[in-house]
Each structure stands twice: as structure tokens, then as C-alpha cells.
Design a protein around this motif. Sequence first.
Motif, PDB file in Angstrom:
ATOM      1  N   GLU A  91      18.500 134.928  62.314  1.00  0.00           N
ATOM      2  CA  GLU A  91      17.583 135.830  63.013  1.00  0.00           C
ATOM      3  C   GLU A  91      16.336 136.141  62.189  1.00  0.00           C
ATOM      4  O   GLU A  91      15.533 136.985  62.575  1.00  0.00           O
ATOM      5  CB  GLU A  91      18.307 137.137  63.366  1.00  0.00           C
ATOM      6  CG  GLU A  91      19.425 136.975  64.365  1.00  0.00           C
ATOM      7  CD  GLU A  91      18.936 136.610  65.738  1.00  0.00           C
ATOM      8  OE1 GLU A  91      17.880 137.122  66.144  1.00  0.00           O
ATOM      9  OE2 GLU A  91      19.586 135.798  66.399  1.00  0.00           O
ATOM     10  N   GLU A  92      16.178 135.456  61.055  1.00  0.00           N
ATOM     11  CA  GLU A  92      15.091 135.756  60.129  1.00  0.00           C
ATOM     12  C   GLU A  92      13.721 135.659  60.792  1.00  0.00           C
ATOM     13  O   GLU A  92      12.878 136.545  60.639  1.00  0.00           O
ATOM     14  CB  GLU A  92      15.156 134.813  58.932  1.00  0.00           C
ATOM     15  CG  GLU A  92      14.059 135.055  57.915  1.00  0.00           C
ATOM     16  CD  GLU A  92      14.143 134.093  56.740  1.00  0.00           C
ATOM     17  OE1 GLU A  92      13.424 134.327  55.765  1.00  0.00           O
ATOM     18  OE2 GLU A  92      14.920 133.122  56.806  1.00  0.00           O
ATOM     19  N   GLU A  93      13.485 134.599  61.561  1.00  0.00           N
ATOM     20  CA  GLU A  93      12.173 134.405  62.189  1.00  0.00           C
ATOM     21  C   GLU A  93      11.862 135.543  63.158  1.00  0.00           C
ATOM     22  O   GLU A  93      10.749 136.053  63.196  1.00  0.00           O
ATOM     23  CB  GLU A  93      12.134 133.051  62.907  1.00  0.00           C
ATOM     24  CG  GLU A  93      10.774 132.691  63.439  1.00  0.00           C
ATOM     25  CD  GLU A  93       9.723 132.569  62.336  1.00  0.00           C
ATOM     26  OE1 GLU A  93       8.565 132.943  62.607  1.00  0.00           O
ATOM     27  OE2 GLU A  93      10.048 132.119  61.225  1.00  0.00           O
ATOM     28  N   ARG A  94      12.862 135.918  63.942  1.00  0.00           N
ATOM     29  CA  ARG A  94      12.655 137.004  64.903  1.00  0.00           C
ATOM     30  C   ARG A  94      12.418 138.332  64.177  1.00  0.00           C
ATOM     31  O   ARG A  94      11.577 139.126  64.579  1.00  0.00           O
ATOM     32  CB  ARG A  94      13.857 137.121  65.836  1.00  0.00           C
ATOM     33  CG  ARG A  94      13.588 137.958  67.068  1.00  0.00           C
ATOM     34  CD  ARG A  94      14.717 137.865  68.069  1.00  0.00           C
ATOM     35  NE  ARG A  94      15.988 138.302  67.577  1.00  0.00           N
ATOM     36  CZ  ARG A  94      16.423 139.562  67.644  1.00  0.00           C
ATOM     37  NH1 ARG A  94      15.676 140.487  68.199  1.00  0.00           N
ATOM     38  NH2 ARG A  94      17.605 139.886  67.167  1.00  0.00           N
ATOM     39  N   ILE A  95      13.143 138.540  63.084  1.00  0.00           N
ATOM     40  CA  ILE A  95      12.966 139.765  62.302  1.00  0.00           C
ATOM     41  C   ILE A  95      11.573 139.794  61.691  1.00  0.00           C
ATOM     42  O   ILE A  95      10.881 140.814  61.734  1.00  0.00           O
ATOM     43  CB  ILE A  95      14.065 139.868  61.215  1.00  0.00           C
ATOM     44  CG1 ILE A  95      15.429 140.096  61.873  1.00  0.00           C
ATOM     45  CG2 ILE A  95      13.749 140.984  60.235  1.00  0.00           C
ATOM     46  CD1 ILE A  95      16.603 139.978  60.918  1.00  0.00           C
ATOM     47  N   ARG A  96      11.125 138.666  61.143  1.00  0.00           N
ATOM     48  CA  ARG A  96       9.781 138.610  60.554  1.00  0.00           C
ATOM     49  C   ARG A  96       8.704 138.841  61.621  1.00  0.00           C
ATOM     50  O   ARG A  96       7.715 139.521  61.383  1.00  0.00           O
ATOM     51  CB  ARG A  96       9.566 137.276  59.848  1.00  0.00           C
ATOM     52  CG  ARG A  96      10.374 137.136  58.583  1.00  0.00           C
ATOM     53  CD  ARG A  96       9.965 135.891  57.804  1.00  0.00           C
ATOM     54  NE  ARG A  96      10.857 135.619  56.703  1.00  0.00           N
ATOM     55  CZ  ARG A  96      10.802 136.219  55.521  1.00  0.00           C
ATOM     56  NH1 ARG A  96       9.884 137.124  55.311  1.00  0.00           N
ATOM     57  NH2 ARG A  96      11.656 135.900  54.574  1.00  0.00           N
ATOM     58  N   SER A  97       8.924 138.268  62.785  1.00  0.00           N
ATOM     59  CA  SER A  97       7.971 138.458  63.878  1.00  0.00           C
ATOM     60  C   SER A  97       7.907 139.932  64.280  1.00  0.00           C
ATOM     61  O   SER A  97       6.822 140.475  64.514  1.00  0.00           O
ATOM     62  CB  SER A  97       8.384 137.603  65.074  1.00  0.00           C
ATOM     63  OG  SER A  97       7.624 137.911  66.200  1.00  0.00           O
ATOM     64  N   ALA A  98       9.069 140.572  64.327  1.00  0.00           N
ATOM     65  CA  ALA A  98       9.102 141.999  64.669  1.00  0.00           C
ATOM     66  C   ALA A  98       8.397 142.821  63.595  1.00  0.00           C
ATOM     67  O   ALA A  98       7.665 143.775  63.905  1.00  0.00           O
ATOM     68  CB  ALA A  98      10.544 142.463  64.846  1.00  0.00           C
ATOM     69  N   GLU A 100       5.936 141.790  61.623  1.00  0.00           N
ATOM     70  CA  GLU A 100       4.494 141.559  61.771  1.00  0.00           C
ATOM     71  C   GLU A 100       3.924 142.372  62.935  1.00  0.00           C
ATOM     72  O   GLU A 100       2.844 142.955  62.828  1.00  0.00           O
ATOM     73  CB  GLU A 100       4.215 140.076  61.975  1.00  0.00           C
ATOM     74  CG  GLU A 100       4.440 139.241  60.737  1.00  0.00           C
ATOM     75  CD  GLU A 100       4.303 137.750  61.011  1.00  0.00           C
ATOM     76  OE1 GLU A 100       3.892 137.369  62.133  1.00  0.00           O
ATOM     77  OE2 GLU A 100       4.621 136.961  60.093  1.00  0.00           O
ATOM     78  N   THR A 101       4.658 142.405  64.026  1.00  0.00           N
ATOM     79  CA  THR A 101       4.204 143.177  65.182  1.00  0.00           C
ATOM     80  C   THR A 101       4.120 144.655  64.843  1.00  0.00           C
ATOM     81  O   THR A 101       3.136 145.328  65.175  1.00  0.00           O
ATOM     82  CB  THR A 101       5.158 142.962  66.375  1.00  0.00           C
ATOM     83  OG1 THR A 101       5.249 141.573  66.660  1.00  0.00           O
ATOM     84  CG2 THR A 101       4.685 143.707  67.594  1.00  0.00           C
TER      85      THR A 101
END
Length: 190
Positions: A91-98, A100-101
Motif C-alpha cells: 500500500e506504499e504508493e497509495r499511502i505516499r499519494s495520500a 502528497e495530497t
Amino acid sequence: MESDIDTINDLERRIDELNKLIFGGNSSENVQPICPRLNAFAQLLSGTEKSKPVVKELFQKMPSIEPMLDPNFIDNSVLSNNARFMLIQAEEERIRSAIETLQSIDKSKSILDSEHIKSASSDIGKLQPLAMSIADQLEVSNDLSMKVRSLVEEYNNIIKLISQQFIGWDEYLTKLEESRNLERIKDDFK
């Protein structure tokens, strides 16, 4: 001795208050006091426990069942630390995206807290007539689109009929020309 009597009197007073709270303020003779009822219920439970081996087993297993009722039990027992780590990595990519948002929202917080945004609620009344006008225009444009679509369909049908008529005339003229050519050829050989 006197303190024991005071304690008993205090307990009786508390039981009477409890009876009043449970059965209402009026103390009628029909109402059975709470202590005998609770005692009867406790005896019924203990009798059930003794008479039913399944219930007895259940009460014996309660200490082992209680930890399983904890909401974290499944997380702790099912997922090892390695599995949790892999889950987080997946889930790292989704966590990083969150993240950044959230950071971009935090950066634009000053804009979101500006007076222009806060005063936007007072401008809603001005936008209402515009929204109504847009809705009316959308309705008119939908009506026009439907009319244009029906006109295009009619046009296509007329063009199709005219094309079929021209094809029919062309075939007829071609047959006439061929028959004339045959007559000339026959006249030439005579």
C-alpha cells in the motif's frame, strides 16, 4: 453492634430506594421486592448451569473465549510482523499519494482560509439566478438537439428516397439506351 444495625438499616433503605426506582414511586402490595426476585433469578441460573452440561462447558471456556472477542485479536494472531510489513509495502504508493495530497492541502490552507472563500457563502444568493438560467438553457438546448436530430433523420430519409428514385431512373434509362443500341445494331445489319 450498633454499627451493624446502622449498616443493615442503611442497606434496607437503599433496597427500598432501588425498588422504588425499578417499580415506580408507588409501593403497592402486589410488587415483589427486588432482592427475592434477584435471588430467584440467580438460583435459576445456577440450576441451568448444573443441569445443562453445554452451559457448564461454556462457562468453563469463557476465559479462553474472552481474548478472542478483542477487536485486535485477529490482527495480532493472523498477521505476523512480516505480513504486516508486506501489507504496508503493498500500500506504499497509495499511502505516499495520500501524503502528497494532504501536504498540498496543507500548503493551500492559507488560500482555503482566505476571506474570498469565507465570503463565498454570501455570494450563493447571487449564483442562484445564474444556476436557474443555466438549467433553462440546458433544457432549451436539449429540446433543440432533439428537434435537430429528428430533422436530420427526416433529411436522411428524403435523401435515401431521392437516391433510390435516381437509381431507378438510371436503371430505366440504361435499359432504354441498351434497347435502342440493339435496334440500331439490328438496323445496321439489315
